[in-house]
Design an enzyme around this catalytic site. Sequence first.
Site, mmCIF file in Angstrom:
data_model
loop_
_atom_site.group_PDB
_atom_site.id
_atom_site.type_symbol
_atom_site.label_atom_id
_atom_site.label_comp_id
_atom_site.label_asym_id
_atom_site.label_seq_id
_atom_site.Cartn_x
_atom_site.Cartn_y
_atom_site.Cartn_z
ATOM 1 N N GLU A 157 0.843 -1.194 0.000
ATOM 2 C CA GLU A 157 0.000 0.000 0.000
ATOM 3 C C GLU A 157 0.878 1.243 0.000
ATOM 4 O OE1 GLU A 157 -3.351 -2.057 2.982
ATOM 5 O OE2 GLU A 157 -2.218 -0.279 3.593
ATOM 6 N N LYS A 180 2.235 4.669 1.485
ATOM 7 C CA LYS A 180 2.279 5.249 2.826
ATOM 8 C C LYS A 180 1.724 6.664 2.754
ATOM 9 C CE LYS A 180 5.032 5.988 6.918
ATOM 10 N NZ LYS A 180 4.195 7.165 7.241
ATOM 11 N N PHE A 189 -7.874 1.673 5.460
ATOM 12 C CA PHE A 189 -7.090 0.483 5.112
ATOM 13 C C PHE A 189 -7.349 -0.709 6.027
ATOM 14 C CE2 PHE A 189 -4.046 3.511 7.188
ATOM 15 C CZ PHE A 189 -3.956 2.885 8.428
ATOM 16 N N LYS A 211 10.621 3.582 3.359
ATOM 17 C CA LYS A 211 10.702 4.915 2.777
ATOM 18 C C LYS A 211 11.955 5.022 1.919
ATOM 19 C CE LYS A 211 8.350 7.345 6.566
ATOM 20 N NZ LYS A 211 8.439 8.489 7.518
#
Length: 302
Positions: free
Chosen positions: A98, A100, A194, A278
């Site tokens: 998914e 972020k 979510f 990230k």
Amino acid sequence: MSKMSALEQRWLIRMLLKDLHVGLGGAHVLNLFHQDARDLYDVCHNLQRVCSVLHNPSSQLHEIEVVLFEPFRPMLSRRLDIQAVETDLRDRDEYYVEPKHDGERFQLHLSGGQFKYFSRNGHEYTSTYGADVTCGILTPHIVPQLSADVESCILDGEMMCWNTKYGTYTSKGGNIDVKKLRLGNIHQPCFCVFDILFYNGTVLSNKPLSERLNILESMLSSRQGVIVHTPRTRIHSKSDILPALNKAIENREEGIVVKEPDAVYKPNSRKDGWYKIKPEVMKLRILGYSFMWHHSIQKEQW
């Protein structure tokens, strides 16, 4: 304050700052009270309920349940470096990926037509978003997106700031607080859902994520700029994670979240099947210098 001694003032300030400097943290106090106290507090965020439910030290709480209209500390994602995917990510035949979100973590509670909204820290913002279909800047628009058989639910997601002019999300770097938006603003809140933890009287936190998502898909339809399902892709190999991260970078997203389909929902846990990845950011410090003049003497400072 004028009638308090220096010692009393010191302890008052420590209590206001919530830092007593006694070497005894909240988690340690809860563990001393009951072996399950910390787990229950992470769910309900309510000390009164912890004391009433676990007043008997010999009792055990076999299943920590989320409760309607009581905020809980949400499940969190473990930080994972892209270089550590092969070694630290557990082997699975399938993963969910998914984006972020760059918003505010929120939970939505609904029962009998009444809504409540809580932030990650348990603060309530129902007065802003709306307690029912007749009020607020969000609830009247969410109600039509729920299926007719929805009686009660708890949804977990991210409250994002939607720019109605450009049809895109505004990041937190835009210095706009999604918790303080008002009607008529060019920005409006959009709840990116979510997960679902409770549905029509049944607690779902102990069910696998794949089952929870099937229920979520059946009870909610998306509406752009109001409430949407978080987009999700399925991958079958760890080698697919890097391309997914690169795609997120191209889309100017904050990163990705990788989830295990069989993960159960554990409030306030970072070690149970959710991973956030990230992009690496190289920080460069720009060095400059200024000049100071004093009595015709030039001084150079870096």
